[in-house]
Design an enzyme around this catalytic site. Sequence first.
Site, PDB file in Angstrom:
ATOM      1  N   LYS A 125      -3.943   6.579  -2.524  1.00 39.74           N
ATOM      2  CA  LYS A 125      -3.395   7.920  -2.788  1.00 39.74           C
ATOM      3  C   LYS A 125      -3.999   8.479  -4.092  1.00 39.74           C
ATOM      4  O   LYS A 125      -5.139   8.177  -4.401  1.00 39.74           O
ATOM      5  CB  LYS A 125      -1.868   7.870  -2.859  1.00 39.74           C
ATOM      6  CG  LYS A 125      -1.220   7.184  -1.667  1.00 39.74           C
ATOM      7  CD  LYS A 125       0.274   7.240  -1.761  1.00 39.74           C
ATOM      8  CE  LYS A 125       0.908   6.374  -0.707  1.00 39.74           C
ATOM      9  NZ  LYS A 125       1.802   7.112   0.149  1.00 39.74           N
TER      10      LYS A 125
ATOM     11  N   GLU B 208       2.697   5.912  11.371  1.00 42.11           N
ATOM     12  CA  GLU B 208       3.404   5.932  10.093  1.00 42.11           C
ATOM     13  C   GLU B 208       4.630   6.839  10.193  1.00 42.11           C
ATOM     14  O   GLU B 208       4.499   8.066  10.014  1.00 42.11           O
ATOM     15  CB  GLU B 208       2.494   6.466   8.990  1.00 42.11           C
ATOM     16  CG  GLU B 208       1.213   5.701   8.800  1.00 42.11           C
ATOM     17  CD  GLU B 208       0.689   5.842   7.381  1.00 42.11           C
ATOM     18  OE1 GLU B 208       0.632   4.832   6.682  1.00 42.11           O
ATOM     19  OE2 GLU B 208       0.376   6.971   6.971  1.00 42.11           O
TER      20      GLU B 208
ATOM     21  N   GLY C 298       6.732   5.346   1.506  1.00 46.43           N
ATOM     22  CA  GLY C 298       7.182   5.412   0.108  1.00 46.43           C
ATOM     23  C   GLY C 298       8.687   5.289  -0.098  1.00 46.43           C
ATOM     24  O   GLY C 298       9.176   5.487  -1.209  1.00 46.43           O
TER      25      GLY C 298
HETATM   26  C1  PEP Z   1       0.614   5.521   3.110  1.00 42.06           C
HETATM   27  O1  PEP Z   1       0.131   5.979   2.098  1.00 42.06           O
HETATM   28  O2  PEP Z   1       0.165   5.848   4.198  1.00 42.06           O
HETATM   29  C2  PEP Z   1       1.742   4.598   3.022  1.00 42.06           C
HETATM   30  C3  PEP Z   1       2.109   3.956   4.098  1.00 42.06           C
HETATM   31  O3  PEP Z   1       2.327   4.469   1.809  1.00 42.06           O
HETATM   32  P1  PEP Z   1       3.408   3.365   1.370  1.00 42.06           P
HETATM   33  O4  PEP Z   1       2.875   2.035   1.793  1.00 42.06           O
HETATM   34  O5  PEP Z   1       3.494   3.507  -0.121  1.00 42.06           O
HETATM   35  O6  PEP Z   1       4.693   3.683   2.061  1.00 42.06           O
END
Ligand code: PEP
Length: 248
Positions: free
Chosen positions: A12, A167, A173
């Site tokens: 990120k 996701e 997050g």
């Molecule tokens: C992502 O950035 O796609 C993600 C899954 O973030 P995190 O693992 O921090 O939830």
Amino acid sequence: MTNNIYLVANWKMYGGPSNLKSLNKVINLRKLKKYRKANIIYFPPFTLISNLVSKFKKTNISVGGQNCHYQENYGSFTGSISPKMLKDLGCKYVILGHSENRILGDTDEIINKKIQSALNKKLKIIFCIGETLSEKKSKLTFSVLKRQINKGLKRIKNFQKIIIAYEPVWSIGTGIIPKNKELETNVGKIRNIFSKKTKKKMLILYGGSVNSKNISILKNISGIDGFLIGSASQNSKKFIDIIKKTIN
Ligand code: PEP
């Protein structure tokens, strides 16, 4: 888990030159026979792509961009990066459709254009899909996933260049992960959608709050090919922990 395991690190908007040294530990781990089957791909911020590409030069670790513009080559788009620019830097992949970019305005149609352009530049795609919490509560998960896939991949034929990252937005997050059963069901639904489009078995990753603790639960999920890891991948020690626990 399947055997062809992908461990994808999405940094990120984090990371600077001080984060580079600890990557040696990941490189050394990847050299061990046991971990050679792991497909490791890093998505640093644009500012670190060159650094990571040279660091991973003689390794099998790949680098990608976290997003790109739909204009293939060059254009008057201040602040944007094109697929050509990523390719020229040595990227092999690009993440498209990430929920953090969907909320900034990336519609299914824009994502479709980006995928088309990135494929034209011979980049492989990590295509993120997933429902929000309110969509989940309204029992819209399946229709959202179907819409994102159908519109995002409209007219796309080379499915072998595309890896799906499922996701759930409510999991990114937040520290909350879906129950194994829910995850298996949704991955099954995604496979079903693709079975009508291609004979190829799609690679499907899970992403959302994966860490070195919950990985022991998540790795038992059948039908997934790996993980897209955000926060926990920004620290090499935590990422190595995840790699070790996934591949044993
Ligand atoms: C992502 O950035 O796609 C993600 C899954 O973030 P995190 O693992 O921090 O939830």
